[in-house]
Motif scaffolding. Structure first.
Motif, PDB file in Angstrom:
ATOM      1  N   ASN A  86       0.777  -1.182   0.035  1.00  0.00           N
ATOM      2  CA  ASN A  86       0.034  -0.110  -0.014  1.00  0.00           C
ATOM      3  C   ASN A  86       0.893   1.307   0.000  1.00  0.00           C
ATOM      4  OD1 ASN A  86      -2.600  -0.769  -0.130  1.00  0.00           O
ATOM      5  ND2 ASN A  86      -2.661  -1.412   2.049  1.00  0.00           N
ATOM      6  N   SER A  89       2.887   2.037  -3.196  1.00  0.00           N
ATOM      7  CA  SER A  89       2.036   2.440  -4.295  1.00  0.00           C
ATOM      8  C   SER A  89       2.072   3.985  -4.282  1.00  0.00           C
ATOM      9  CB  SER A  89       0.507   1.628  -4.223  1.00  0.00           C
ATOM     10  OG  SER A  89      -0.060   2.286  -3.136  1.00  0.00           O
ATOM     11  N   ILE A  96       6.197   0.626  -9.428  1.00  0.00           N
ATOM     12  CA  ILE A  96       5.456  -0.401 -10.425  1.00  0.00           C
ATOM     13  C   ILE A  96       6.103  -1.499 -10.587  1.00  0.00           C
ATOM     14  CG2 ILE A  96       4.291  -0.843 -12.532  1.00  0.00           C
ATOM     15  CD1 ILE A  96       3.211   2.091 -12.290  1.00  0.00           C
ATOM     16  N   LEU A  99       6.263  -3.754  -7.300  1.00  0.00           N
ATOM     17  CA  LEU A  99       4.708  -4.347  -7.072  1.00  0.00           C
ATOM     18  C   LEU A  99       4.438  -5.501  -8.109  1.00  0.00           C
ATOM     19  CD1 LEU A  99       2.843  -0.872  -6.624  1.00  0.00           C
ATOM     20  CD2 LEU A  99       3.694  -2.490  -5.041  1.00  0.00           C
ATOM     21  N   ILE A 115      -1.987  -5.021  -3.869  1.00  0.00           N
ATOM     22  CA  ILE A 115      -1.087  -4.477  -4.957  1.00  0.00           C
ATOM     23  C   ILE A 115      -2.079  -4.010  -6.199  1.00  0.00           C
ATOM     24  CG2 ILE A 115       0.400  -5.265  -6.662  1.00  0.00           C
ATOM     25  CD1 ILE A 115       1.757  -6.902  -4.888  1.00  0.00           C
ATOM     26  N   PRO A 118      -4.687  -0.423  -5.936  1.00  0.00           N
ATOM     27  CA  PRO A 118      -4.124   0.875  -6.320  1.00  0.00           C
ATOM     28  C   PRO A 118      -3.793   0.995  -7.861  1.00  0.00           C
ATOM     29  CG  PRO A 118      -2.444  -0.200  -5.140  1.00  0.00           C
ATOM     30  CD  PRO A 118      -3.811  -1.121  -4.795  1.00  0.00           C
ATOM     31  N   LEU A 119      -3.686   0.049  -8.449  1.00  0.00           N
ATOM     32  CA  LEU A 119      -3.118  -0.099  -9.922  1.00  0.00           C
ATOM     33  C   LEU A 119      -4.401   0.033 -10.745  1.00  0.00           C
ATOM     34  CD1 LEU A 119      -0.529  -2.755 -10.282  1.00  0.00           C
ATOM     35  CD2 LEU A 119      -0.375  -0.449 -10.130  1.00  0.00           C
TER      36      LEU A 119
END
Length: 218
Positions: A86, A89, A96, A99, A115, A118-119
């Motif tokens: 978290n 991110s 990135i 992650l 993961i 948030p993406l």
């Protein structure tokens, strides 16, 4: 609170006092807070390490970033690794690759969800597509469902064609919950193949799938 008192709390045998010390660091500058946060990376209590991860997300620096990567890669508790994900991110593009790598290596679903979410919200199409493909092959149905949600988030991006292809392959899956998720995801795509698949799903044997497909009717 004075920094000397915070240090006393952080060195206490009582984890609640250590927790209070970490909380008090929120009111201090990064130059003061970061070294003290990093000093507790190996604390025996997972809740302390989780708070360290949260603090390192707020107090951003190259040192904080590397400490979070260490937690993400090596901490034995999934709660801590999820919190580290978290926080990482929040660092944006630089985080990135770490992650995505972690998503492929760490099979704990709590970590993977930390993961994936948030993406999805921050729209990194290639990274999101890569981890969705990974999640689709996971044995847990919850991971597959989340992957379908992620693929839906790729509508309107440069990865929408590939995402739609993956969704279309799932139209005939025997699991009704997956078909329902696929129907909801297909609503996001303004494409003839998506509409044709929705038309097919309106005739599904399961009324819950039909309901999801009809919900997306034009």
């Amino acid at each position: 609170m004075q920094i000397q008192q915070i240090q006393t709390y952080l060195n206490s045998h009582d984890f609640q006092e250590r927790l209070r010390g970490l909380t008090e660091l929120n009111d201090h500058e990064s130059t003061v807070a970061i070294p003290l946060l990093i000093s507790k990376l190996s604390d025996p209590e997972f809740i302390i390490r989780s708070f360290v991860a949260m603090g390192l997300g707020r107090q951003q620096s190259p040192e904080s970033f590397q400490a979070l990567v260490e937690l993400l890669d090596h901490d034995p508790d999934p709660n801590v690794r999820a919190e580290a994900a978290n926080s990482l991110s929040q660092y944006g593009e630089i985080a990135i690759p770490y992650l995505v790598r972690c998503f492929g290596q760490d099979c704990n679903w709590l970590v993977r969800r930390s993961i994936l979410e948030p993406l999805i919200s921050r729209r990194h199409p290639q990274a999101l597509y890569d981890i969705c493909i990974c999640a689709l092959s996971a044995p847990e149905q919850v991971a597959q469902e989340a992957a379908i949600e992620g693929l839906a988030g790729l509508a309107g991006t440069e990865k929408q064609t590939e995402a739609l292809e993956q969704l279309l392959e799932l139209v005939g899956t025997p699991v009704w919950r997956i078909r329902t998720r696929v129907a909801l995801a297909l609503r996001k795509f303004n494409h003839p193949q998506a509409q044709a698949a929705l038309h097919y799903l309106k005739k599904d044997e399961d009324h819950r799938v039909v309901g999801a497909a009809l919900e997306g009717a034009m």
